[in-house]
Scaffold this active site. Structure first.
Site, PDB file in Angstrom:
ATOM      1  N   GLY A 106      12.485   3.548  -7.061  1.00 43.62           N
ATOM      2  CA  GLY A 106      11.226   2.831  -6.973  1.00 43.62           C
ATOM      3  C   GLY A 106       9.899   3.396  -7.619  1.00 43.62           C
ATOM      4  N   GLY A 108       5.667   3.458  -8.015  1.00 49.48           N
ATOM      5  CA  GLY A 108       4.403   2.827  -7.450  1.00 49.48           C
ATOM      6  C   GLY A 108       3.406   3.250  -8.303  1.00 49.48           C
ATOM      7  N   LYS A 126      10.263  12.267  -3.757  1.00 48.83           N
ATOM      8  CA  LYS A 126       8.915  11.241  -4.190  1.00 48.83           C
ATOM      9  C   LYS A 126       8.146  12.152  -5.026  1.00 48.83           C
ATOM     10  CE  LYS A 126       5.523   8.129  -2.062  1.00 48.83           C
ATOM     11  NZ  LYS A 126       5.310   7.464  -0.810  1.00 48.83           N
ATOM     12  N   LYS A 130       2.409  12.550 -12.805  1.00 52.61           N
ATOM     13  CA  LYS A 130       1.593  13.678 -13.423  1.00 52.61           C
ATOM     14  C   LYS A 130       0.332  13.339 -13.928  1.00 52.61           C
ATOM     15  CE  LYS A 130       1.714  17.436 -16.832  1.00 52.61           C
ATOM     16  NZ  LYS A 130       1.412  17.469 -17.965  1.00 52.61           N
ATOM     17  N   ASP A 228      -0.112   0.597   6.267  1.00 50.21           N
ATOM     18  CA  ASP A 228       0.695  -0.006   5.237  1.00 50.21           C
ATOM     19  C   ASP A 228       2.074  -0.513   5.553  1.00 50.21           C
ATOM     20  OD1 ASP A 228       0.459  -1.187   2.542  1.00 50.21           O
ATOM     21  OD2 ASP A 228       0.976   0.647   1.569  1.00 50.21           O
TER      22      ASP A 228
HETATM   23  P1  ADP Z   1       4.999   3.985  -2.757  1.00 56.60           P
HETATM   24  O1  ADP Z   1       5.020   2.737  -2.135  1.00 56.60           O
HETATM   25  O2  ADP Z   1       3.635   4.837  -2.491  1.00 56.60           O
HETATM   26  O3  ADP Z   1       5.436   3.786  -4.242  1.00 56.60           O
HETATM   27  P2  ADP Z   1       7.122   4.374  -1.201  1.00 56.60           P
HETATM   28  O4  ADP Z   1       7.461   5.665  -0.361  1.00 56.60           O
HETATM   29  O5  ADP Z   1       7.068   3.060  -0.373  1.00 56.60           O
HETATM   30  O6  ADP Z   1       6.272   5.006  -2.102  1.00 56.60           O
HETATM   31  O7  ADP Z   1       8.674   4.477  -2.007  1.00 56.60           O
HETATM   32  C1  ADP Z   1       8.758   3.230  -3.134  1.00 56.60           C
HETATM   33  C2  ADP Z   1      10.023   2.634  -2.954  1.00 56.60           C
HETATM   34  O8  ADP Z   1      11.133   3.540  -3.298  1.00 56.60           O
HETATM   35  C3  ADP Z   1      10.463   2.008  -1.548  1.00 56.60           C
HETATM   36  O9  ADP Z   1       9.853   0.655  -1.412  1.00 56.60           O
HETATM   37  C4  ADP Z   1      11.901   2.161  -1.366  1.00 56.60           C
HETATM   38  O10 ADP Z   1      12.399   1.070  -2.248  1.00 56.60           O
HETATM   39  C5  ADP Z   1      12.304   3.343  -2.218  1.00 56.60           C
HETATM   40  N1  ADP Z   1      12.494   4.536  -1.249  1.00 56.60           N
HETATM   41  C6  ADP Z   1      11.168   5.255  -0.905  1.00 56.60           C
HETATM   42  N2  ADP Z   1      11.703   6.203   0.071  1.00 56.60           N
HETATM   43  C7  ADP Z   1      13.284   5.959   0.133  1.00 56.60           C
HETATM   44  C8  ADP Z   1      14.233   6.694   0.886  1.00 56.60           C
HETATM   45  N3  ADP Z   1      13.933   7.676   1.844  1.00 56.60           N
HETATM   46  N4  ADP Z   1      15.350   6.410   0.699  1.00 56.60           N
HETATM   47  C9  ADP Z   1      15.595   5.245  -0.076  1.00 56.60           C
HETATM   48  N5  ADP Z   1      14.573   4.788  -0.849  1.00 56.60           N
HETATM   49  C10 ADP Z   1      13.359   4.862  -0.841  1.00 56.60           C
HETATM   50 MG    MG Z   2       5.493   2.027  -0.541  1.00 57.92          MG
END
Ligand code: ADP
Ligand code: MG
Length: 379
Positions: A106, A108, A126, A130, A228
């Site tokens: 994913g 964001g 995560k 950059k 959130d």
């Molecule tokens: P952000 O919303 O700030 O981009 P998130 O931590 O919500 O970051 O992660 C974005 C997406 O990545 C999540 O909605 C999920 O689909 C996937 N994701 C995040 N953390 C995990 C994890 N630990 N295991 C599997 N998928 C994850």
């Molecule tokens: Mg998120």
């Protein structure tokens, strides 16, 4: 998906909504634009703790590592600064060389999440974009602070329904920072609701809701407000067909609650945001904003849909603030689930239950369902 809906200029309800840019989709979190004095104090506390931690942990970690030579111009590299910061906060350091990226999960506003391996074992990585760190603008500094805040909060949490934190990566490619957490095989609950709706029967929906509520009860017991909470940020593992597992993730906007005041700023994602976050009554902002979000998440779990998918930003803000807008409850919804949802998304934060009450009620619903199942099985 509702992400695609570009919002019109929002109606101005109170001055805080001036902070809402006209082109953001309602599903994108609004980050805080006003930091309040309480948070400044909190920061001061953290930085004084930092000094203490540095004395206790810093030496050991500094001795462990000799990789970070000063850069040719004599300045310390970003990675070395990040490493120092991590050791001051007492965070475990994970070497980029020990990580392998397998697949993007994913992406964001702040970065990209990958499924990867840490010395052979599954993890989620995560990486913070950059561009967020290039240069030294105040916005970038804020993002860096948010990164360390999320890592610090996560590192202190230990619960079966909160995603487990393993460490930070100070030396990512091109000076990027990353966090490493437990990998949840089915990704976000939103993913599952989109693709596998029919696989989740009532029993499983109840288990998932209970897991999320247990995680939230724990967070609130630690005075952490998530800000959130939504199905995008609940992570699931459905490998055991009998027993889904759900954990709270994405602590990017979470804050440590001090006294009664949580925030004077706007944060969250519109459909999940409580009215007191949107109407300028910041003195009423408390951990109950998460209970409101949980009510909306219960509706997502029930219907599999995204709230207000076809509405524009301004109409959503207006509707929440006037308390004329809540998701439509399907007719076949069981009364206990309906009551819980409605109470969670009450306009008045005092009417919303605590997560301890939420877990009790969900557990009672689960016992009833089990009893029904048994009596039907005996027929
Ligand atoms: P952000 O919303 O700030 O981009 P998130 O931590 O919500 O970051 O992660 C974005 C997406 O990545 C999540 O909605 C999920 O689909 C996937 N994701 C995040 N953390 C995990 C994890 N630990 N295991 C599997 N998928 C994850
Ligand atoms: Mg998120």
């Amino acid at each position: 998906m509702h992400n695609n809906v570009q919002m019109e200029a929002p109606v101005i309800v109170e001055d805080v909504t001036d902070n809402v840019p006209s082109d953001i989709p309602s599903s994108r979190p609004l980050v805080p634009l006003v930091e309040v004095a309480a948070e400044e104090r909190q920061r001061a506390i953290i930085s004084s703790q930092k000094d203490d931690d540095a004395r206790s942990d810093g030496v050991e970690l500094a001795n462990e590592d000799h990789d970070d030579e000063p850069a040719a111009d004599g300045s310390i590299s970003d990675a070395a600064v990040a490493e120092l910061e991590a050791s001051m906060y007492g965070l475990q350091i994970i070497r980029n060389a020990d990580l392998e990226e397998l697949r993007e999960l994913g992406s964001g506003t702040f970065g990209t999440v990958y499924h990867g391996k840490w010395r052979g074992t599954d993890v989620a990585i995560k990486r913070i974009k950059k561009s967020c760190f290039a240069g030294r603008s105040s916005e970038q500094e804020k993002l860096t602070k948010d990164f360390w805040r999320e890592a610090q909060i996560l590192s202190k949490l230990h619960h079966p329904n909160v995603v487990a934190f393993y460490g930070v990566v100070p030396d990512g490619t091109g000076g990027t920072l990353a966090t490493v957490t437990e990998f949840m095989v089915n990704g976000s609950l939103r993913n599952v609701l989109l693709r596998k709706d029919r696989l989740l029967d009532r029993r499983k929906k109840l288990i998932i809701a209970m897991d999320a509520a247990f995680g939230m009860e724990y967070l609130h017991s630690k005075s952490i407000v998530h800000f959130d909470l939504k199905c995008d940020n609940l992570l699931v593992n459905l490998r055991d067909p009998q027993r889904p597992i759900c954990k709270v993730g994405d602590f990017g906007l979470s804050r440590i609650k001090r006294n009664t005041l949580v925030s004077g700023g706007v944060r969250g994602t519109l459909p999940w945001m409580a009215p007191e976050l949107l109407n300028g009554s910041s003195s009423r902002v408390s951990e109950k904003v998460d209970v409101f979000s949980f009510g909306i998440a219960l509706w997502e779990i029930l219907t599999g849909e995204e709230p207000y998918a076809n509405m524009h930003c301004g109409a959503i803000i207006g509707g929440i603030v006037n308390n004329t807008l809540r998701p439509p409850i399907p007719k076949n919804c069981e009364p206990e689930w309906r009551q819980l949802m409605e109470q969670c998304w009450s306009a008045d934060p005092d009417i919303r239950p605590s997560f301890t009450e939420v877990t009790d009620r969900l557990r009672a619903m689960s016992s009833t369902l089990q009893a029904k199942g048994q009596s039907q099985g005996n027929k």
